[in-house]
Design an enzyme around this catalytic site. Structure first.
Site, PDB file in Angstrom:
ATOM      1  CB  VAL A  48       8.426  -5.777   9.436  1.00 35.71           C
ATOM      2  CG1 VAL A  48       8.856  -7.068  10.121  1.00 35.71           C
ATOM      3  CG2 VAL A  48       9.645  -4.979   8.971  1.00 35.71           C
ATOM      4  NE  ARG A 104      12.522   7.032  15.156  1.00 34.49           N
ATOM      5  CZ  ARG A 104      11.411   6.917  14.414  1.00 34.49           C
ATOM      6  NH1 ARG A 104      10.613   5.865  14.545  1.00 34.49           N
ATOM      7  NH2 ARG A 104      11.084   7.856  13.565  1.00 34.49           N
ATOM      8  CG  HIS A 159       3.333   4.384  13.812  1.00 35.16           C
ATOM      9  ND1 HIS A 159       4.258   3.535  14.388  1.00 35.16           N
ATOM     10  CD2 HIS A 159       3.957   4.984  12.786  1.00 35.16           C
ATOM     11  CE1 HIS A 159       5.400   3.614  13.732  1.00 35.16           C
ATOM     12  NE2 HIS A 159       5.237   4.493  12.748  1.00 35.16           N
ATOM     13  CD  GLU A 177       0.182   5.200   8.620  1.00 28.60           C
ATOM     14  OE1 GLU A 177       1.021   4.637   7.881  1.00 28.60           O
ATOM     15  OE2 GLU A 177       0.505   5.908   9.570  1.00 28.60           O
ATOM     16  CG  HIS A 216       2.646   0.501  12.484  1.00 24.44           C
ATOM     17  ND1 HIS A 216       1.709   1.030  11.621  1.00 24.44           N
ATOM     18  CD2 HIS A 216       3.845   0.901  11.998  1.00 24.44           C
ATOM     19  CE1 HIS A 216       2.317   1.708  10.665  1.00 24.44           C
ATOM     20  NE2 HIS A 216       3.623   1.649  10.875  1.00 24.44           N
ATOM     21  CG  ASN A 231       2.740  11.972   5.149  1.00 24.68           C
ATOM     22  OD1 ASN A 231       3.349  12.782   5.849  1.00 24.68           O
ATOM     23  ND2 ASN A 231       2.839  10.664   5.305  1.00 24.68           N
ATOM     24  NE  ARG A 244       1.799  10.585   9.471  1.00 22.38           N
ATOM     25  CZ  ARG A 244       3.073  10.210   9.520  1.00 22.38           C
ATOM     26  NH1 ARG A 244       3.894  10.478   8.517  1.00 22.38           N
ATOM     27  NH2 ARG A 244       3.529   9.568  10.567  1.00 22.38           N
ATOM     28  CG  ASP A 254      14.714  -4.399   3.377  1.00 24.91           C
ATOM     29  OD1 ASP A 254      14.025  -5.394   3.728  1.00 24.91           O
ATOM     30  OD2 ASP A 254      14.461  -3.730   2.367  1.00 24.91           O
ATOM     31  CG  ASN A 274       5.241  -7.630   3.059  1.00 21.55           C
ATOM     32  OD1 ASN A 274       4.485  -8.122   2.229  1.00 21.55           O
ATOM     33  ND2 ASN A 274       5.326  -6.333   3.272  1.00 21.55           N
TER      34      ASN A 274
HETATM   35  P1  AMP Z   1       7.059   0.546   6.137  1.00 13.94           P
HETATM   36  O1  AMP Z   1       7.791   1.515   7.016  1.00 13.94           O
HETATM   37  O2  AMP Z   1       5.747   0.104   6.702  1.00 13.94           O
HETATM   38  O3  AMP Z   1       6.976   0.965   4.694  1.00 13.94           O
HETATM   39  O4  AMP Z   1       7.954  -0.793   6.143  1.00 13.94           O
HETATM   40  C1  AMP Z   1       9.225  -0.813   5.535  1.00 13.94           C
HETATM   41  C2  AMP Z   1       9.972  -2.074   5.934  1.00 13.94           C
HETATM   42  O5  AMP Z   1       9.188  -3.240   5.623  1.00 13.94           O
HETATM   43  C3  AMP Z   1      11.259  -2.283   5.167  1.00 13.94           C
HETATM   44  O6  AMP Z   1      12.336  -1.656   5.799  1.00 13.94           O
HETATM   45  C4  AMP Z   1      11.427  -3.777   5.194  1.00 13.94           C
HETATM   46  O7  AMP Z   1      12.246  -4.121   6.299  1.00 13.94           O
HETATM   47  C5  AMP Z   1      10.066  -4.336   5.455  1.00 13.94           C
HETATM   48  N1  AMP Z   1       9.584  -5.172   4.358  1.00 13.94           N
HETATM   49  C6  AMP Z   1       8.970  -4.785   3.224  1.00 13.94           C
HETATM   50  N2  AMP Z   1       8.690  -5.866   2.453  1.00 13.94           N
HETATM   51  C7  AMP Z   1       9.127  -6.957   3.129  1.00 13.94           C
HETATM   52  C8  AMP Z   1       9.134  -8.364   2.860  1.00 13.94           C
HETATM   53  N3  AMP Z   1       8.623  -8.880   1.747  1.00 13.94           N
HETATM   54  N4  AMP Z   1       9.685  -9.179   3.799  1.00 13.94           N
HETATM   55  C9  AMP Z   1      10.202  -8.665   4.930  1.00 13.94           C
HETATM   56  N5  AMP Z   1      10.226  -7.364   5.231  1.00 13.94           N
HETATM   57  C10 AMP Z   1       9.698  -6.506   4.346  1.00 13.94           C
END
Ligand code: AMP
Length: 404
Positions: free
Chosen positions: A332, A242, A181, A385, A209, A10, A92, A283, A335
């Protein structure tokens, strides 16, 4: 010796993420990343499945040097790229336009088409091309396969894919909704059907997603019929940085009244909007922590995020007519139980509900979080992915349909 390994690459503008998988049992043999390519302090992080993670810094001048560093790390674990066990390299590729509906073995014509799409993917496709050319130089004898982020969405009907603007202008500039995605939406919709004990052709699934980038899709019988990202990944849900959907007139207003340039607005909407623009954090963990402390701007950012998400669930419910499952995935979605709970709260009339105990469970496995009596299943399905890219790559070079 049977060759069953696939290297997944990637390639970003200044980074390369990679995984080596053995497709005889879908096992991850190693993974890692090279960051800050072109700087004095490039960083390599390499994690073999059966050993300690190794990290080091140093100057890595370009993608060629980056891939050589990857090859060297893999060799140290006895997994060298010169091994006859390597069957193919899967890349990718972010934008495949309308043309690429399937994973594709890369030849000069394919390279030229990916290049022709640069105007609609100016950040991503050039980096993907560099990664492909570098890998070709390293192993010219090996099949190199492009797996496109847009491919899964090419089944969208024209009614969902076209913007309601002048057709000639749209076609002259290839303006339409492509979606992104796609590899994740394909993997998760299929894994959700499997979780329900159905074949993909039998299941209608809304996939959410939700990562730093976020998108929703409506999948009918294994085929995408709508998705929330458009010409670029900017459209749709509220994301980490975004804006997602907004009145296009906001852009003219910022130009005419705000005196901003196209590049400044591009930067504002892609990098400084969404959750970070609304409350200063992108986050979700931090946003939830602030909400617990009574922070009002974090609460409002969360509410706007959830409001948009619910609108898309409702919209895709109507697009599909019958929904078997809503699946949450990515950082998100996998989790943040509070996001899942709020997204379907009060939607019992639509057959949607989450069970608090099931929703609180933390696991890497696909799982249902709806009460057994619910008409529509709500699921958490971790995305993968890289495994999907490797699976599609391997199926193509081995000429078999091994998708599960
Ligand atoms: P990704 O782009 O799929 O890697 O997702 C990244 C985002 O997942 C981060 O910016 C966090 O906001 C969210 N994230 C990761 N772990 C957690 C968690 N335990 N609880 C809430 N949000 C999470």
């Amino acid at each position: 010796m049977t060759s069953s390994r696939v290297l997944v690459l990637n390639s970003g503008s200044s980074s390369v993420k990679y995984q080596l998988l053995d497709m005889s049992d879908s096992r991850r043999l190693a993974q890692g990343l090279v960051e800050r390519i072109g700087e004095e302090t490039s960083r390599v992080k390499h994690s073999p499945a059966d050993g300690e993670t190794r990290e080091w810094s140093g100057a890595i001048s370009d993608h060629d040097a980056a891939l050589k560093a990857v090859a060297q790390e893999l060799s140290r674990d006895g997994l060298g790229l010169d091994s006859p066990e390597l069957a193919a390299i899967g890349h990718r590729v972010v934008h495949g336009g309308k043309h690429f509906t399937e994973p594709t073995v890369i030849d000069d014509t394919v390279l030229a088409e990916i290049e022709r799409l640069i105007p609609v993917a100016p950040l991503h496709n050039p980096a993907n091309l560099t990664g492909i050319r570098t890998a070709q130089a390293l192993r010219p004898d090996l099949p190199q396969v492009a797996v496109f982020d847009t491919a899964f969405h090419t089944t969208m009907p024209e009614s969902a894919a076209r913007y309601a603007i002048d057709v000639e202008t749209a076609d002259a500039h290839r303006i339409r909704r492509y979606g992104f995605h796609g590899t994740s939406h394909a993997y998760v919709s299929r894994a959700t059907a499997k979780l329900l004990g159905k074949a993909p052709e039998e299941a209608n699934v809304i996939v959410l997603h939700l990562g730093n980038g976020a998108s929703a899709s409506a999948v009918r019988g294994g085929r995408c019929v709508d998705t929330s990202m458009g010409l670029t990944p900017l459209e749709g849900l509220v994301m980490g940085t975004r804006s997602g959907d907004l009145d296009p007139a906001v852009i003219f207003h910022l130009m005419r009244v705000g005196g901003m340039s196209a590049d400044e607005i591009d930067n504002l909407l892609n990098k400084k909007s969404g959750l970070i623009g609304l409350c200063g954090d992108n986050d979700m963990r931090e946003i939830r922590r602030r909400i617990e402390e009574g922070d009002e701007s974090a609460q409002l950012a969360f509410d706007i995020y959830i409001h948009r998400l619910r609108k898309y669930i409702g919209a895709y419910y109507a697009v599909l007519g019958r929904v078997d499952a809503v699946a949450f995935t990515a950082g998100v979605g996998e989790n943040a139980s509070a996001v899942r709970e709020a997204a379907v709260a009060g939607l019992a009339e639509l057959g949607l509900a989450v069970d608090d105990e099931l929703n609180a469970v933390r696991s890497d496995e696909p799982r249902l979080i709806s009460p057994p009596s619910a008409r529509v299943a709500v699921a958490v399905v971790p995305t993968d992915e890289e495994l999907e890219i490797a699976t599609q790559t391997y199926a193509l070079v081995k000429g078999s349909d091994i998708l599960t």
